[in-house]
Structures are given as structure tokens and as C-alpha cells.
Enzyme design. Structure first.
Site, mmCIF file in Angstrom:
data_model
loop_
_atom_site.group_PDB
_atom_site.id
_atom_site.type_symbol
_atom_site.label_atom_id
_atom_site.label_comp_id
_atom_site.label_asym_id
_atom_site.label_seq_id
_atom_site.Cartn_x
_atom_site.Cartn_y
_atom_site.Cartn_z
ATOM 1 N N CYS A 33 45.079 -4.483 13.234
ATOM 2 C CA CYS A 33 44.086 -3.737 12.460
ATOM 3 C C CYS A 33 44.381 -2.237 12.495
ATOM 4 O O CYS A 33 45.141 -1.749 13.336
ATOM 5 C CB CYS A 33 42.681 -3.946 13.029
ATOM 6 S SG CYS A 33 42.137 -5.648 13.122
ATOM 7 N N CYS A 37 38.886 -0.173 11.701
ATOM 8 C CA CYS A 37 38.438 -1.497 11.274
ATOM 9 C C CYS A 37 36.946 -1.684 11.562
ATOM 10 O O CYS A 37 36.473 -1.399 12.670
ATOM 11 C CB CYS A 37 39.236 -2.588 11.986
ATOM 12 S SG CYS A 37 38.846 -4.258 11.392
ATOM 13 N N ARG A 40 33.933 -6.130 14.862
ATOM 14 C CA ARG A 40 33.489 -5.873 16.232
ATOM 15 C C ARG A 40 34.697 -5.571 17.113
ATOM 16 O O ARG A 40 35.670 -6.332 17.122
ATOM 17 C CB ARG A 40 32.750 -7.096 16.763
ATOM 18 C CG ARG A 40 32.215 -6.921 18.179
ATOM 19 C CD ARG A 40 31.465 -8.158 18.607
ATOM 20 N NE ARG A 40 30.992 -8.034 19.980
ATOM 21 C CZ ARG A 40 30.289 -8.977 20.614
ATOM 22 N NH1 ARG A 40 30.001 -10.108 19.973
ATOM 23 N NH2 ARG A 40 29.905 -8.787 21.857
ATOM 24 N N CYS A 67 40.154 -4.591 7.234
ATOM 25 C CA CYS A 67 40.531 -3.174 7.180
ATOM 26 C C CYS A 67 41.807 -2.944 6.384
ATOM 27 O O CYS A 67 42.128 -1.805 6.029
ATOM 28 C CB CYS A 67 40.678 -2.590 8.573
ATOM 29 S SG CYS A 67 42.014 -3.311 9.561
ATOM 30 N N ASP A 421 59.016 35.767 -0.129
ATOM 31 C CA ASP A 421 57.991 35.715 -1.163
ATOM 32 C C ASP A 421 57.043 36.907 -1.034
ATOM 33 O O ASP A 421 56.644 37.284 0.080
ATOM 34 C CB ASP A 421 57.212 34.401 -1.034
ATOM 35 C CG ASP A 421 56.144 34.249 -2.096
ATOM 36 O OD1 ASP A 421 56.485 33.792 -3.204
ATOM 37 O OD2 ASP A 421 54.977 34.602 -1.824
#
Length: 453
Positions: A33, A37, A40, A67, A421
Site C-alpha cells: 500500500c 492508504c 485500517r 489506495c 540571469d
């Protein structure tokens, strides 16, 4: 190396800033996962942590259906710090192994097959072909969840030349048949809509305003929440629109392509253009050590990508020694004159061949700059442009600023320092002593922070 305690705290808090930086394998279910996620949380003794989805899959875990690890932002850290490996991964993500052999890829990299296999084994613990196959399957899973494309089209879009091979590979890597992920039928559409995630924070307002100031009519479009443009990838052409959805930490991207075989590399390219995989917490921690404590750091600042290095090089040449609005006017005239019509009153960015064949008389600028632009285009036609724009200074009229600008925006190189620059010089004069070398390898982000001052 992953810190187990830090990973534990991140997964229990579902901290989105760690999304994609590691993955959680659950021994009791055989599933891996994302740390965000919604399921639980498992017990600590049932958990293993992995630096990438590929590593979790290689250990025998299947991707979670809640997930959806295929949708997580990527973490550049697990690629390692080897330049050749970075380039190999990028080419494979762009489909280099979908049609060509491993030997052909090695020829492009200038290395042997044995050395490339060694690099992948050392840094990823997997072979190049197995890596490519796993990425194809995860992308197919994302399309199955989020798009309405028929399964045969998804197989093609994911780089598979055979539906049978796609089904076999998907079962091995995901643990289910592709059809089982399509629980409810949906009306098919050739337009693809995907959610592309990032790790918060994301400085969308800064990026939006930066792109809006340089937006080319009929090539690009945007508003408060959107950015889109016409695109080409090889022989494929189309357009995309990305809508910022901050509550989901991502962009809803609607994409139309006339060849779905280019879908995988195009989606990877959109991620680069929007800089969705940057780990801004890591980057800004280093920048805070480089800049004065009083510096108003823009949190979540991203690199504003351009679709190709060639386009970025053209924009750099047309922006030499002129204001942003003047450069925008030059690019607009170039697109109007030489851009291919798209059929919806839009224009594609001109090809190198069309620029090289034009006298560019419609551009109001010194002849030397027109010659420089045509020289850049001719080098692209002759395949003389190096993959790294910083090597383009051998071309007449391409100085260090132009080459570095093309690298920063055209390849999203993270370590470009535009010290010459004018905007950077002004910021430095106001700040006092700043040591850019201390910001390595994130000097591109330092440059943009100074531009924001």
C-alpha cells in the site's frame, strides 16, 4: 536506507508528504500500500517497508485496490544517483523497451548490456526488462481504474503488442485478471482522464502565473485552475488539460491522442512538465541552509517544464536580451507562421524541419538570431543535438544561459544555476552573500526561488 520508525509514524498519520517515498507491505494479506492508504493500519510486526513499488512487487506483494499504488507520485531517490541509470530509467519510461531490444537501448546509452543489468540489480534489485514490464502493468492498472478505454486499447496504450501477453503479465504482476478490475461497465471514450498525484505542498499559484506570463495563444491555454496545450510525441499528436485539485493532492488530466501507443510516455512527460514527483520537503530543507533566514521561501515551488528540450531551446533563443512579453511575442509569431493547424483553431509547436526551411523573415530581430534559430533547428533535423542541452553551446549563438535555460525547462534538470540571469543577479545583490554550490543538487529550485523574490 529507510528509517522504520519514521515510516511507521508516516503511515499511522497517513502523511501525504510521504506518499510515494516508500510503500508498505502487509505480510498477512500479501498486499502493498501507499502510506496514505485509508484501510485500517496493520500491526507493526506484520509490516515491511519498501523504497519503491517495484521492490514491493519483487518481494511477492500485490498492489492494494483501495489506495492504488499505481497512482502514487514517484520518488526520484530510489533511482540512485547514477547518471546512466537515470537516463536508462527515463528512456524505458518513454517506451524504449516496448518495441526495441535491450541491445538497442544500450547502444543509445553507450554501454554494454551486462553493465546495464548490473546497474539495475544494484539500485533496483530487478532487471531492466522486468522493470519495464512492471511499470507497464501498473500503468495499465491505473487506466483500468480511471479510464473508460476498452481493455484491448489499454493493452496497446501500456506498450503491449499482444492482448494475450498483456493478460498473462497483468495476472503475474497484479494478481488478478484485467477484467476483474472493471466491476461496472462504462461507456468507452478515446479521451483519457487520469488523476496524477503529487506530494504536498504544491505552489500552484506561482506555477500558474509563471506559465500564464509565457503562454502562447492557440498552442496553450489556462485559467485560475487549469493548464493545457497541444502536444506531439513522435508521430502521435493531441492535447491535454490539467486541472488542479488541491483537496486530492493532484491534477485531473484529460488527454486526447490520435495514437494510444504513445499514451504511457506522454503521461510520464506531463508529470515532468508539472514537476509532480519533486520532493519539495527535501529540496527546501537544503535551500533553507543556503538562503538567509529572512528569505521568503515559496513552499512547494515546482520547475515549470516545457514539452521538449527543442521547444525550450527555441524559446531560449527568442528570449535572448529581450523582456518576457517581447519573447512571448516572438514565439507567438513563430507558432502562427509555422505551427501545424490542429483542426480546432489551434496550433502545434513548429517542427525543427519547418523552422530550418524558413527564412524567418517574419521575426523582427537581428539576422544573427534568426541564423542561430535555424542552426538549432538544422542540428535537430540532423540528429546532432545532444540529449543534454548544456552541450548545445557548440552551436553558433547558443551561449551558456540559453543552454542552461533549455536544460532547466526542457528536461527539468534539478541542478541548473542561472547565475548570469539578470533576475538572479538582482536578487543576489539584495540578499548579500549566497553560496549556490551549497544548494547542489537543487540549484534549479534555488534559481526559481530567487526569481520569485
Amino acid at each position: 536506507m529507510l528509517d522504520p520508525e519514521r515510516c511507521r509514524v508516516a503511515r499511522l498519520s497517513r502523511d501525504a508528504r510521504f506518499d510515494g517515498r516508500f510503500f508498505v507491505g502487509v505480510v498477512t494479506t500479501g498486499i502493498y500500500c501507499r502510506p496514505i492508504c485509508p484501510s485500517r493500519p496493520p500491526r507493526d510486526d506484520n509490516v515491511r517497508y519498501f523504497p519503491s513499488a517495484v521492490a514491493a512487487a519483487q518481494a511477492g506483494f500485490r498492489p492494494c485496490l483501495r489506495c492504488r499504488p499505481d497512482s502514487a507520485p514517484e520518488s526520484p531517490a530510489w533511482h540512485g544517483n547514477h547518471t546512466t541509470l537515470h537516463r536508462a530509467v527515463r528512456l524505458i519510461d518513454e517506451g524504449a523497451l516496448n518495441q526495441a531490444s535491450l541491445g538497442a537501448l544500450c547502444d543509445r546509452l553507450g554501454i554494454g548490456e551486462r553493465y546495464l543489468r548490473l546497474l539495475f540489480q544494484q539500485h533496483l534489485g530487478i532487471s531492466p526488462k522486468a522493470y519495464a514490464l512492471h511499470r507497464q502493468c501498473l500503468f495499465a492498472k491505473q487506466l483500468l481504474h480511471q479510464s473508460t478505454l476498452p481493455i484491448a486499447d489499454i493493452a496497446h496504450a501500456s506498450g503491449f503488442t499482444s492482448l494475450r501477453r498483456f493478460n498473462d503479465a497483468f495476472r503475474r504482476h497484479v494478481g488478478q485478471a484485467p477484467r476483474t478490475l472493471r466491476r461496472t461497465p462504462r461507456a468507452p471514450s478515446q479521451d483519457v482522464t487520469l488523476m496524477l498525484a503529487y506530494r504536498p505542498p504544491y505552489a500552484w499559484e506561482w506555477l500558474r502565473d509563471f506559465l500564464a506570463a509565457r503562454r502562447i495563444d492557440r498552442l496553450e491555454w489556462g485559467d485560475e485552475h487549469r493548464y493545457g496545450r497541444h502536444i506531439q510525441w513522435g508521430s502521435a499528436s493531441g492535447h491535454f488539460t490539467a486541472v488542479h485539485v488541491p483537496e486530492r493532492h493532484g491534477f485531473r488530466v484529460t488527454l486526447s491522442l490520435d495514437d494510444l501507443g504513445a499514451l504511457l510516455p506522454v503521461v510520464r512527460h506531463i508529470r515532468r512538465v508539472l514537476d509532480l514527483d519533486a520532493d519539495t520537503a527535501l529540496i527546501e530543507a537544503q535551500l533553507r541552509q543556503t538562503l538567509p533566514d529572512t528569505f521568503p521561501l515559496v513552499e512547494g515551488l515546482r520547475l515549470p517544464g516545457v514539452w521538449t528540450p527543442f521547444e525550450a531551446g527555441v524559446r531560449a533563443v527568442l528570449g535572448q536580451q529581450v523582456s518576457i512579453s517581447a519573447a512571448r511575442g516572438h514565439v507567438t509569431r513563430l507558432v502562427e507562421a509555422l505551427g501545424e493547424p490542429t483542426g480546432d483553431d489551434g496550433r502545434q509547436f513548429p517542427t525543427a524541419a519547418r523552422i530550418a526551411a524558413s527564412d524567418l523573415a517574419f521575426l523582427r530581430m537581428p539576422q544573427a538570431r534568426r541564423d542561430c534559430l535555424r542552426g538549432l533547428a538544422q542540428a535537430a533535423c540532423d540528429r546532432r543535438l545532444d540529449d543534454d542541452p548544456r552541450q548545445w553551446t557548440a552551436l553558433k549563438g547558443i551561449g551558456p544561459w540559453s543552454a542552461d535555460y533549455a536544460a532547466l525547462r526542457g528536461t527539468s534538470h534539478p541542478d541548473i544555476w542561472l547565475g548570469g540571469d539578470l533576475g538572479v543577479k538582482r536578487a543576489l545583490s539584495a540578499l548579500g552573500t549566497v553560496e549556490p554550490a551549497h544548494a547542489t543538487p537543487w540549484r534549479s529550485y534555488l534559481t526559481l526561488q530567487l526569481w520569485s523574490l
